[in-house]
Structures are given as C-alpha cells and as structure tokens.
Write a protein that holds these residues in place. Structure first.
Motif, PDB file in Angstrom:
ATOM      1  N   ALA A 157       0.829  -1.209   0.000  1.00  0.00           N
ATOM      2  CA  ALA A 157       0.000   0.000   0.000  1.00  0.00           C
ATOM      3  C   ALA A 157       0.863   1.260   0.000  1.00  0.00           C
ATOM      4  O   ALA A 157       1.992   1.253   0.496  1.00  0.00           O
ATOM      5  CB  ALA A 157      -0.926  -0.001   1.207  1.00  0.00           C
ATOM      6  N   ASP A 158       0.321   2.338  -0.563  1.00  0.00           N
ATOM      7  CA  ASP A 158       1.037   3.614  -0.577  1.00  0.00           C
ATOM      8  C   ASP A 158       0.919   4.342   0.755  1.00  0.00           C
ATOM      9  O   ASP A 158       1.767   5.150   1.110  1.00  0.00           O
ATOM     10  CB  ASP A 158       0.467   4.513  -1.681  1.00  0.00           C
ATOM     11  CG  ASP A 158       0.632   3.879  -3.056  1.00  0.00           C
ATOM     12  OD1 ASP A 158       1.708   3.295  -3.303  1.00  0.00           O
ATOM     13  OD2 ASP A 158      -0.301   3.953  -3.869  1.00  0.00           O
ATOM     14  N   MET A 160      -0.385   3.738   4.942  1.00  0.00           N
ATOM     15  CA  MET A 160      -0.847   2.811   5.980  1.00  0.00           C
ATOM     16  C   MET A 160      -1.458   3.638   7.099  1.00  0.00           C
ATOM     17  O   MET A 160      -0.822   4.560   7.612  1.00  0.00           O
ATOM     18  CB  MET A 160       0.348   2.023   6.506  1.00  0.00           C
ATOM     19  CG  MET A 160       0.075   1.133   7.701  1.00  0.00           C
ATOM     20  SD  MET A 160      -0.967  -0.320   7.341  1.00  0.00           S
ATOM     21  CE  MET A 160       0.161  -1.325   6.364  1.00  0.00           C
ATOM     22  N   VAL A 162      -2.999   3.314  10.887  1.00  0.00           N
ATOM     23  CA  VAL A 162      -3.089   2.410  12.027  1.00  0.00           C
ATOM     24  C   VAL A 162      -4.353   2.757  12.794  1.00  0.00           C
ATOM     25  O   VAL A 162      -4.561   3.912  13.167  1.00  0.00           O
ATOM     26  CB  VAL A 162      -1.847   2.543  12.930  1.00  0.00           C
ATOM     27  CG1 VAL A 162      -1.952   1.610  14.124  1.00  0.00           C
ATOM     28  CG2 VAL A 162      -0.582   2.234  12.131  1.00  0.00           C
TER      29      VAL A 162
ATOM     30  N   HIS B 113       5.990  -0.389   8.288  1.00  0.00           N
ATOM     31  CA  HIS B 113       5.530  -0.219   6.916  1.00  0.00           C
ATOM     32  C   HIS B 113       6.003   1.094   6.321  1.00  0.00           C
ATOM     33  O   HIS B 113       5.901   2.148   6.949  1.00  0.00           O
ATOM     34  CB  HIS B 113       3.996  -0.245   6.860  1.00  0.00           C
ATOM     35  CG  HIS B 113       3.440  -0.131   5.451  1.00  0.00           C
ATOM     36  ND1 HIS B 113       3.233   1.077   4.836  1.00  0.00           N
ATOM     37  CD2 HIS B 113       3.078  -1.071   4.554  1.00  0.00           C
ATOM     38  CE1 HIS B 113       2.753   0.864   3.608  1.00  0.00           C
ATOM     39  NE2 HIS B 113       2.649  -0.433   3.417  1.00  0.00           N
ATOM     40  N   SER B 115       5.853   2.863   2.178  1.00  0.00           N
ATOM     41  CA  SER B 115       5.311   2.624   0.839  1.00  0.00           C
ATOM     42  C   SER B 115       6.414   2.072  -0.066  1.00  0.00           C
ATOM     43  O   SER B 115       7.604   2.319   0.171  1.00  0.00           O
ATOM     44  CB  SER B 115       4.776   3.923   0.250  1.00  0.00           C
ATOM     45  OG  SER B 115       5.855   4.762  -0.112  1.00  0.00           O
ATOM     46  N   PRO B 116       6.036   1.339  -1.105  1.00  0.00           N
ATOM     47  CA  PRO B 116       7.025   0.840  -2.059  1.00  0.00           C
ATOM     48  C   PRO B 116       7.922   1.972  -2.586  1.00  0.00           C
ATOM     49  O   PRO B 116       9.133   1.827  -2.673  1.00  0.00           O
ATOM     50  CB  PRO B 116       6.171   0.237  -3.176  1.00  0.00           C
ATOM     51  CG  PRO B 116       4.921  -0.211  -2.481  1.00  0.00           C
ATOM     52  CD  PRO B 116       4.685   0.838  -1.426  1.00  0.00           C
TER      53      PRO B 116
END
Lengths: 184, 184
Positions: A157-158, A160, A162, B113, B115-116
């Motif tokens: 995902a771009d 996140m 929480v 996390h 992002s890519p």
C-alpha cells in the motif's frame, strides 16, 4: 483512462475499512464495495441476493476471470456512475489493484491495520452475521482466508493507517492524509 | 518457556527494520538477525560466509525443517546468550512467529511499513549490495520474493509502525510504543 480520483482501501476484517470509506463519502466520494458488484450480477441473472448465491457468483467470476475480474466489473460500474471521485472498499489482492491502476491515474491506495486482538474484539462487539466465534476459530479463519492475499496487498500500500484508537483518531488520521495530499 | 521479553520485527526490504532494532539495542535488548543464525551454521560447517553459501544454507534449512526451522535455531542461540531482552530483526513469516510464541511468553510483534516508493528511494540511496535496480526490477522482486509471506506476517502484527518520515519520527514512534507498553 479515467481522471477521477480513486481511493482503494484494503485491510483485514474488522480493521475499519468501511468506516474509512464513510469518511471519504462525506467528502463527496462515491463508495463501491466489491459486494455491490456481485449483487449487480445476481440481479442481472435474476438470482436472489442470498449469501450462498453471492458467494457462488464471486467464486465463479474469480475462477473464470482471475482476481482482477471483480475489479473490472467494478470499473465499469464506476464509469457508468461518473462521479468526480470514487472509493473501493475491500480490495483483496494486488491483482485487483493492478486492474484499477490501468484504468485510473490518480489512485490513493490505503491500507488500514489493527492488531488481530483489536479486530477480534470489534467483530465480537458488532456481532450479527460476522460474529468471529472464539479466538481460535477467528484466528484460524483470519489466517487461512485472508492473511495471504490481503497481507500482500497491505505490504504494498502507498499509505498505511493504524487504527487502534477511537473513531475520532481514525477520522483524524484520514482527514490528515487527505489534507496533506491536497496540498501536494 | 523463556521469560525474557522478545521483540519480533517484520517488514519489507527498506522499511526500517534494522534501524528499529538498533533503537531496541540502545535500550539493552540483544539483537539477533536471521542472517546471524545462518552465519553460525556456516561456521560450524567450516564454510566461508559468502552470499552464495549463506543462501544455500538458508534454503536447505527451510526445505528440511520448514519456515520455523531458522526460528528454532535462533531460539537456541538466544538461550545460550541469556540476555534479559531480545530482538529478532527480519521475521519473514507467520510460521516463524508461531515458533517464537512457543518459546517466549512476553512477545511484542511489530511490523514496520513504508510505501514501495519510499523503500525504493531508500534502497537506492543506500546503494551497495542491495541496490534495487530500476523501479520495474524492484517492484517485480519486491512482490515475488517477499510480498506474500512477509505481507501475511505484517497483517497479523500486534503493532504497526508507519515509517514515512525522518529517523527522528521513527525513533519517537518506537519509544512511544515502548513507554506505553511499560506502563501497562
């Protein structure tokens, strides 16, 4: 290519996807769930929208057209709608994301994460048809049915979000993200 | 059962796992990486710790003993060490988490996390041996090698830390989590 903005939401059961989608709706986005698409097809085929029928339809579409098939039906549905912004609640796999990326240029792909414990308690409280049963049953189903595909989508995902606190916290996180993006 | 606290860290390549582990180390936790375990075995067998040898050993152990096998070697290693708290940097799957849960009662399972896009830029900057190549190559490898298993572990983490900002932001997120847990 559709120039409308598309928000894709993924996350495990009980993580807060639908609540997030409702905040987007308040901002004028049109919400589609993968379930809506399946219900459309049931209607076309003159079938009652029972959980059994809907399950069989979804399975059939994915078997025939792969994971992206429901996404493609969803894209057609949105094109007919013609809103300026859309939300898809309940992305299940990267293949679906890829299908949407081919049709939209302005995509926000958001994952929402809550711990298994938090999600279990929420689903328990919500009760009704998605009662998770006891912890063991929940944990088994959670891992078997969803973990692999949904998890791999979440990892990619771009954004996140929480979601371990209150609804107000979740709203603040979402509004903060939207405002940051609008400034860019 | 070991009563020491164990922090398990999972996340995709370039998400900040090792940085998080270093913050825990500053708080007195002993860090083990899955790679350390493999290097131990290379030494036992009198093999040079070349990337090729280490890769073959890791593959062999996983093939023989399943995903939990490296975790079990890691647990033996920690028991010999005898520190009051441990960190494992680089959890790759839920099977590994399960193996640790059988040996430790006080576990914090943390996913980190980014992002890519952020991870790609970080790995590019870092350069060296883990240079991700171009975006297409990175994206392909990212999804194929890691997405499925690591993603499913991330989806099931007890705590999710989002690492899109500065090192200071990451440190603050980690310290905040530790302080909250110490108060409980």
């Amino acid at each position: 290519m559709t120039r409308a903005r598309l928000i894709l939401i993924t996350g495990m059961s009980g993580s807060g996807k639908t609540t997030l989608a409702s905040y987007a709706e308040e901002r004028g986005y049109e919400v589609t769930t993968m379930g809506d698409v399946i219900r459309d097809i049931a209607k076309e085929r003159g079938l009652e929208p029972t959980p059994r029928n809907l399950g069989l339809i979804a399975e059939g579409i994915r078997r025939e057209g792969g994971d992206a098939a429901v996404a493609e039906r969803c894209i057609e549905r949105m094109r007919r709608g013609g809103a300026a912004g859309f939300v898809v609640d309940g992305i299940r796999s990267l293949e679906e994301v890829d299908a949407f990326r081919e049709a939209f240029t302005d995509i926000l792909f958001i994952a929402v994460h809550s711990s298994p414990r938090t999600r279990f308690l929420r689903l328990k409280e919500r009760g009704r048809s998605d009662d998770p049963g006891d912890w063991e049953a929940f944990s088994r189903r959670d891992r078997r049915e969803l973990g692999f595909v949904v998890g791999s989508a979440m990892a990619m995902a771009d954004f996140m979000i929480v979601n371990e606190g209150s609804l107000e916290d979740l709203r603040r996180a979402f509004e903060g993200l939207m405002e940051r993006l609008d400034k860019e």
